[in-house]
Motif scaffolding. Structure first.
Motif, PDB file in Angstrom:
ATOM      1  N   LEU A   1      17.201  27.924  70.649  1.00  0.00           N
ATOM      2  CA  LEU A   1      16.189  28.491  70.127  1.00  0.00           C
ATOM      3  C   LEU A   1      15.044  27.380  69.805  1.00  0.00           C
ATOM      4  CD1 LEU A   1      17.666  31.168  67.694  1.00  0.00           C
ATOM      5  CD2 LEU A   1      17.470  31.324  70.130  1.00  0.00           C
ATOM      6  N   LEU A   2      14.040  27.881  70.545  1.00  0.00           N
ATOM      7  CA  LEU A   2      12.861  26.689  70.107  1.00  0.00           C
ATOM      8  C   LEU A   2      11.707  27.497  69.193  1.00  0.00           C
ATOM      9  CD1 LEU A   2      11.348  24.110  70.734  1.00  0.00           C
ATOM     10  CD2 LEU A   2      10.420  25.359  73.096  1.00  0.00           C
ATOM     11  N   THR A   3      11.128  26.970  68.320  1.00  0.00           N
ATOM     12  CA  THR A   3      10.493  27.486  67.388  1.00  0.00           C
ATOM     13  C   THR A   3       8.856  26.981  67.539  1.00  0.00           C
ATOM     14  OG1 THR A   3      10.560  26.038  65.573  1.00  0.00           O
ATOM     15  CG2 THR A   3      12.147  27.553  65.842  1.00  0.00           C
ATOM     16  N   SER A   4       7.858  27.377  66.907  1.00  0.00           N
ATOM     17  CA  SER A   4       6.456  26.753  66.974  1.00  0.00           C
ATOM     18  C   SER A   4       6.381  26.094  65.773  1.00  0.00           C
ATOM     19  CB  SER A   4       5.726  27.846  67.153  1.00  0.00           C
ATOM     20  OG  SER A   4       5.626  28.916  66.017  1.00  0.00           O
ATOM     21  N   ILE A   5       7.496  25.666  65.046  1.00  0.00           N
ATOM     22  CA  ILE A   5       7.322  25.098  63.777  1.00  0.00           C
ATOM     23  C   ILE A   5       7.607  23.568  63.906  1.00  0.00           C
ATOM     24  CG2 ILE A   5       8.048  24.745  61.348  1.00  0.00           C
ATOM     25  CD1 ILE A   5       8.654  27.766  61.429  1.00  0.00           C
TER      26      ILE A   5
ATOM     27  N   ARG B   1      -3.845  26.348  67.649  1.00  0.00           N
ATOM     28  CA  ARG B   1      -4.254  26.268  66.365  1.00  0.00           C
ATOM     29  C   ARG B   1      -3.303  25.853  65.192  1.00  0.00           C
ATOM     30  NH1 ARG B   1      -5.429  29.994  61.661  1.00  0.00           N
ATOM     31  NH2 ARG B   1      -4.163  31.621  62.745  1.00  0.00           N
ATOM     32  N   ALA B   2      -3.630  24.831  64.545  1.00  0.00           N
ATOM     33  CA  ALA B   2      -2.554  24.527  63.526  1.00  0.00           C
ATOM     34  C   ALA B   2      -2.566  25.315  62.210  1.00  0.00           C
ATOM     35  CB  ALA B   2      -2.844  22.797  63.489  1.00  0.00           C
ATOM     36  N   ILE B   3      -1.470  25.437  61.581  1.00  0.00           N
ATOM     37  CA  ILE B   3      -1.301  25.949  60.485  1.00  0.00           C
ATOM     38  C   ILE B   3      -0.609  24.945  59.566  1.00  0.00           C
ATOM     39  CG2 ILE B   3      -0.918  27.972  58.892  1.00  0.00           C
ATOM     40  CD1 ILE B   3      -1.386  29.746  61.363  1.00  0.00           C
ATOM     41  N   VAL B   4      -1.239  24.333  58.400  1.00  0.00           N
ATOM     42  CA  VAL B   4      -0.271  23.558  57.406  1.00  0.00           C
ATOM     43  C   VAL B   4       0.339  24.262  56.430  1.00  0.00           C
ATOM     44  CG1 VAL B   4      -0.463  21.722  56.034  1.00  0.00           C
ATOM     45  CG2 VAL B   4      -1.528  21.419  58.206  1.00  0.00           C
TER      46      VAL B   4
ATOM     47  N   LEU C   1       2.175  26.017  64.691  1.00  0.00           N
ATOM     48  CA  LEU C   1       1.234  26.082  65.730  1.00  0.00           C
ATOM     49  C   LEU C   1       1.058  27.364  66.431  1.00  0.00           C
ATOM     50  CD1 LEU C   1       2.212  22.927  67.727  1.00  0.00           C
ATOM     51  CD2 LEU C   1       0.327  23.196  65.969  1.00  0.00           C
ATOM     52  N   ARG C   2       0.027  27.968  66.471  1.00  0.00           N
ATOM     53  CA  ARG C   2      -0.379  29.435  67.354  1.00  0.00           C
ATOM     54  C   ARG C   2      -1.040  29.046  68.512  1.00  0.00           C
ATOM     55  NH1 ARG C   2      -0.388  33.861  63.687  1.00  0.00           N
ATOM     56  NH2 ARG C   2       1.085  33.568  62.200  1.00  0.00           N
TER      57      ARG C   2
END
Length: 467
Positions: free
Chosen positions: A175-179, A339-342, A352-353
């Protein structure tokens, strides 16, 4: 005549049952009423009477599963269903009453005469990717979705799928995540005193590229004093007031110098780290787009050779994905953006979005936000897993270039480090016939007809607080 609100799935039993279980579960989950004979025939009910009753009285559309088995002229049951469906089509004066969906490599020339001239949706190229096309066809035809709760109906379909040991099986699935985990946070942060008028100093800070925040008459930043001073006029000077460990700063307990409270400290830290990440992507050639929910960094046309990123997929195959393309239908270029979310805490992460930016010239985002949203809804409405996963892999390859971690500069002497790839997980169960994940070389398909009914979900960023 009773209300027509049922999608009838006609197929060859048991040959096509796996596909019908998969499709029925998903359509029911989207709010449609679905009928198929894999379990809807009550014990003791005459077989053909029940099917004909469903077709003549309840069916609004027939999804005919086109396969070598269903198109076999010796399969009288399927042929009878198709014959009745053709008669109902004529009585309703609905030429699109039957929707063919092909699931194997049967030649289109071998289709039954009743559907020979109809446009078949080719699920053979990937179940997940074509589901959106089928749902779009149903929506445009005005097929009603249930207002009542269909939980029991969905559970029945779900249980039918689970009973099939081919749909869900034991075995590892990547599974690949966006994290992206944050490997290392900065050690220290600095506080600077300044000489000069407050208003002039705050205005001058707009030209300072290094992330910073104001706390009373103190400037808070990771950058060194000379890195800030070089961007200020001579009459405004900064001097070091003190440094603090980054963990202590986040706790909001600084007394010398007096620091911000915990909430403000975390909010400023998140923003400054995010801005430094965006600056890192800008140094790599990505351009900013100021969306309503935050800054999106996107690939401009011409940054990469042929606008492609080459990577190795999960199967070990070397392939590529377009991150910029041109839509002739929309008369615009599309660009992959992030778009980055920390997130700070016990396990700091950078999430990342995805966002798709549209331009006319390959570099300048459309100024009309409404037009941007409209184009994104049209162009990305069929971007399911088979499109998004390769795009994620392409971005991670561009960002990390195969490295385990990437250093993000915060100035001359300070930095933080992010993992060079998305967090990967391993599931203990796998669904081999679920959403098809295919690494497709080239660009996504064009929208089919240019119509926009405004009902499609918006693929991209959403509103989310960054605290």
């Amino acid at each position: 005549m009773s209300e027509r609100d049922v999608i009838f799935i006609s197929h060859a039993t048991p040959d096509d049952n796996e596909f019908v279980r998969w499709l029925g579960t998903r359509l029911t989950g989207m709010g449609y009423k679905v009928w198929a004979d894999i379990f809807d025939l009550a014990g003791g009910t005459p077989f053909w009477t029940s099917i004909e009753d469903a077709l003549r009285k309840r069916t609004v559309k027939v999804v005919f599963v086109v396969s070598k088995a269903s198109c076999d002229p010796n399969r009288s049951g399927v042929q009878n269903e198709l014959s009745v469906a053709d008669a109902v089509k004529k009585s309703l004066k609905d030429p699109a009453f039957v929707i063919p969906v092909r699931i194997d490599d049967i030649a289109f020339g071998d289709l039954p005469i009743q559907i020979h001239r109809l446009n078949a949706i080719d699920f053979k190229t990937g179940w997940g990717g074509k589901l959106a096309e089928l749902v779009d066809t149903l929506a445009k035809a005005g097929v009603p979705r249930a207002v009542a709760d269909l939980s029991a109906e969905f559970d029945r379909w779900r249980q039918a799928s689970v009973r099939s040991d081919v749909v869900v099986e034991r075995g590892e699935e990547p599974l690949l995540t966006s994290i992206m985990p944050i490997v290392r946070l900065p050690d220290e942060i600095s506080f600077y005193e300044y000489e000069g008028e407050n208003k002039k100093f705050e205005q001058a800070l707009e030209t300072v590229p290094h992330p910073h925040a104001m706390h009373n008459r103190l400037l808070v930043s990771f950058a060194a004093a000379h890195e800030i001073q070089v961007h200020l006029p001579p009459e405004l000077t900064v001097s070091l007031r003190g440094t603090a460990s980054f963990p202590t700063f986040l706790e909001g307990k600084l007394t010398d110098p007096v620091g911000p409270q915990r909430r403000d400290a975390n909010s400023w830290a998140v923003r400054m780290l995010r801005e430094s990440f965006e600056a890192h992507l800008a140094s790599r050639g990505l351009l900013p787009y100021l969306a309503s929910a935050g800054t999106v960094m996107f690939f401009p046309k011409g940054l990469l050779a042929d606008d492609r990123v080459y990577y190795t997929n999960a199967k070990g195959k070397r392939t590529y994905k377009q991150v910029v393309g041109e839509s002739k239908v929309l008369k615009a270029h599309w660009h992959l953006g992030m778009r980055a979310i920390v997130r700070l805490g016990e396990a700091p992460t950078l999430r990342l979005r995805p966002f798709v930016v549209f331009t006319r010239d390959g570099k300048t985002p459309l100024q009309d936000a409404g037009e941007m949203t409209k184009l994104r809804r049209r162009f990305c409405k069929s971007w399911f897993n088979h499109v998004w996963r390769p795009l994620w892999q392409a971005f991670f390859e561009f960002f990390g270039a195969g490295s385990e971690s990437v250093l993000i500069a915060l100035g001359e002497h300070r930095s933080w480090t992010v993992a060079g790839d998305g967090l990967k997980l391993t599931a203990g169960m796998r669904m081999p016939f679920d959403l098809d994940v295919a690494d497709e070389e080239g660009e996504p398909e064009e929208p089919d007809d240019g119509d926009d009914d405004g009902d499609e979900p918006d693929e991209g960023i959403d509103d989310e607080d960054e605290e």
